[in-house]
Design a protein around this motif. Sequence first.
Motif: not given
Length: 300
Positions: A123-134, A140-155
Amino acid sequence: MEIRHLVTFQKVATLLSFTRAAEELSYAQSSVTTQIRALETSLGVELFDRLGGRIRLTSAGEKLLEYAEQILALAEAARADVAGGDGPSGTLVVGTMESITSYRMPPLLEFLHHRYPKVQLSLRPSLCAETCHALRQGIFDIGFLMEQQTRHQGLETMVLAEEPLVLVAAPDHALARRTKLTLEDLRAASVLATEAGCAYRDLFEVELRGTETMPFLEFGTIEAIKRGVVSGLGIALLPEVTVTGELEKGQVTALPWDIPFSVYTQLAWRSGRRLSRELKLFIDQAVRLMREDAPLAQSG
């Protein structure tokens, strides 16, 4: 083509750095360079454009990356089926955050620990933007996000639930005696918050800002924020699941403010990635154990 050369190529292609790839693979940088050169020679094409100290994939490299990921996934599946026929195994690197790790994930962690002990989670604690980049970089193999947007480029993104938020204060706080609150009331209060980059904190800050910058008291953890609220240091906007116990015990009270935005707890992984059986298992069980009574959605 050798499998080890494809492994090295995939790592360089996702990180776009020979140096970082060498570090992660525990190779000398010269070994990484030699393997990439050997792969380019065997294919008769250049896989990377070298631009000074930077590299980028050529069109041939982009095509090979798609095949490399499929070949490596199939090789791993074959290895697992032949050598590890007793079930899923291996390590998954998971980007996450405190509110999810501590309050949403325990049933999932317990299930995997007891049912699939050979599946190890990092488990790697990180902010959502950092998780998306990783995720995009293959770190990262997979990540949890808590965001207003549900579409993320490249994911690829799977929504697990709309995450209820609540504005809380100590029961004896001046705002706790009000029947309705305005933005002006909230702007006059001391606000406790997580660090910038947290979606619900940033959305709250936008609402409060008006024409002036709002000074937030930043705390490192949700637990620290809750202790500050209980002690009367200020108010805080938090996911409801993180303060259920305190609300039930009367240690904090929900303030009467209609929150004008929503955030969604989501699972995300890199678009086009072939999902291993371990990743499929993780996703399926996360949906089963963590999903609320909210519509399930998937987007790219």
